[in-house]
Write a protein that holds these residues in place. Structure first.
Motif, short mmCIF file in Angstrom:
data_model
loop_
_atom_site.label_atom_id
_atom_site.label_comp_id
_atom_site.label_asym_id
_atom_site.label_seq_id
_atom_site.Cartn_x
_atom_site.Cartn_y
_atom_site.Cartn_z
N LYS A 224 0.87 -1.10 0.07
CA LYS A 224 -0.09 0.06 -0.04
C LYS A 224 0.97 1.33 -0.15
CE LYS A 224 -4.25 -1.32 2.22
NZ LYS A 224 -4.82 -1.24 3.79
N LYS A 248 -7.72 -12.02 6.04
CA LYS A 248 -8.51 -10.72 5.55
C LYS A 248 -7.54 -9.85 5.05
CE LYS A 248 -10.03 -7.10 8.63
NZ LYS A 248 -9.84 -6.32 9.95
N GLU A 251 -7.68 -11.05 1.26
CA GLU A 251 -8.89 -10.78 0.61
C GLU A 251 -8.97 -9.07 0.24
OE1 GLU A 251 -12.04 -11.96 3.45
OE2 GLU A 251 -11.60 -14.01 3.16
N GLU A 252 -8.32 -8.30 1.28
CA GLU A 252 -8.30 -6.85 0.82
C GLU A 252 -7.42 -6.57 -0.38
OE1 GLU A 252 -6.67 -2.81 2.67
OE2 GLU A 252 -6.92 -4.39 4.14
N ALA A 254 -6.73 -8.79 -2.70
CA ALA A 254 -7.38 -9.31 -3.85
C ALA A 254 -8.28 -8.22 -4.55
CB ALA A 254 -8.39 -10.51 -3.75
N ALA A 255 -8.92 -7.29 -3.55
CA ALA A 255 -9.85 -6.29 -4.16
C ALA A 255 -9.11 -5.12 -4.53
CB ALA A 255 -10.72 -5.90 -2.90
N ILE A 256 -7.71 -5.12 -4.42
CA ILE A 256 -6.96 -3.91 -4.90
C ILE A 256 -6.52 -4.05 -6.52
CG2 ILE A 256 -4.80 -2.29 -4.45
CD1 ILE A 256 -5.33 -3.04 -1.53
N PRO A 257 -6.96 -3.38 -7.26
CA PRO A 257 -6.70 -3.81 -8.85
C PRO A 257 -5.07 -3.91 -8.98
CG PRO A 257 -8.38 -1.83 -8.70
CD PRO A 257 -7.98 -2.14 -7.31
N GLN A 260 -1.74 -8.14 -7.50
CA GLN A 260 -1.95 -9.77 -7.85
C GLN A 260 -1.48 -10.29 -6.53
OE1 GLN A 260 -0.61 -11.10 -11.63
NE2 GLN A 260 0.03 -8.96 -12.24
#
Length: 272
Positions: A224, A248, A251-252, A254-257, A260
């Protein structure tokens, strides 16, 4: 100057190449006993085994090695109420540590009057002593993830190690355990500055122009930080899902374009 096209991999060490959690937990326990001998008076081996076991669960919060030493004491205080010196310990669980470590750490450091540099030096010294006295056991408390040693050996990419570990330990493990020699100038260890800064240095080098840039890390917070820097937009970012991260966090990620989420088998194939 036309540079040849190719791949550059900046790789985290602990949790991506090497599972060092056993070693870092044992080293942290040794260091905690040196730092706070009175707290460990009468602490039996079962309690010490429990601490080392719990350290595997809280490992995802660790950014720099010395934090392991703080975690050992924190776990001990959760277990033995009579020695508590910290206001945060009562009722604290592994989940609580995973959720709130960034808030807990400054509080306990202040309440225990601890100093980052002192703990870094101590942790390094304890490791050095273990390494000198019993190299085989120290090495044996670490393992490289399956397939990683061969992938590094036969990689056609330009590989850099970017780690918060002290370089000398990463180097020893690569040589002795993985059988891989990575030139010292390609290992950026503790003291070379934040990973964001190292990635900026790597991408600016004339010989790296035209290379495809990849950064593989197991700590979501670090990825990040990279995303926050527009200058680092060229980097392909990967979270290694075999490393020290939680469900957790995976999963977070995986939601950030931009990120990978990578499997270990795919990682080894990529490096080839």
């Amino acid at each position: 100057m036309q540079s040849e096209m190719g791949e550059l991999y900046a790789l985290d060490f602990d949790g991506i190449l090497c599972d060092s959690c056993g070693e870092s937990s044992l080293s942290a326990l040794k260091a905690a006993k040196v730092r706070w001998p009175s707290l460990f008076h009468g602490v039996d081996s079962a309690t010490q085994d429990w601490i080392v076991d719990q350290m595997h669960s809280v490992r995802p919060v660790v950014e720099t090695g010395y934090e392991n030493v703080l975690l050992v004491r924190l776990l001990l205080e959760t277990r033995i109420p009579s020695i508590r010196k910290s206001s945060v310990t009562e009722g604290l669980t592994v989940e609580g540590i995973l959720e709130n470590w960034s808030k807990l750490k400054p509080v306990i450091m202040e309440e225990w009057s601890e100093n980052r540099e002192t703990l870094i030096d101590l942790f390094g010294k304890v490791r050095d002593e273990w390494l000198e006295q019993d190299f085989a056991t120290w090495i044996g408390a670490n393992r490289f993830y399956p397939g990683v040693s061969d992938a590094l050996k036969f990689s056609s990419s330009r590989v850099y190690i970017v780690t918060t570990k002290q370089s000398r330990f990463a180097d020893a493990l690569l040589r002795e355990l993985a059988g891989v020699t990575i030139p010292p100038e390609r290992i950026y260890g503790l003291g070379t500055g934040p990973k964001v800064k190292v990635l900026k240095q790597l991408q600016k080098r004339p010989e790296h122009q035209g290379l495809t840039l990849h950064f593989v890390e197991d700590r979501l917070a670090t990825l990040k930080n990279v995303i926050k820097e527009p200058e680092l937009d060229q980097w392909n970012l990967y979270l290694g899902n075999w490393g020290y991260n939680t469900q957790k966090e995976r999963e977070e990620a995986a939601a950030i374009p931009r990120i990978q989420v990578l499997e270990l088998s795919d990682f080894s194939k990529k490096l080839k």
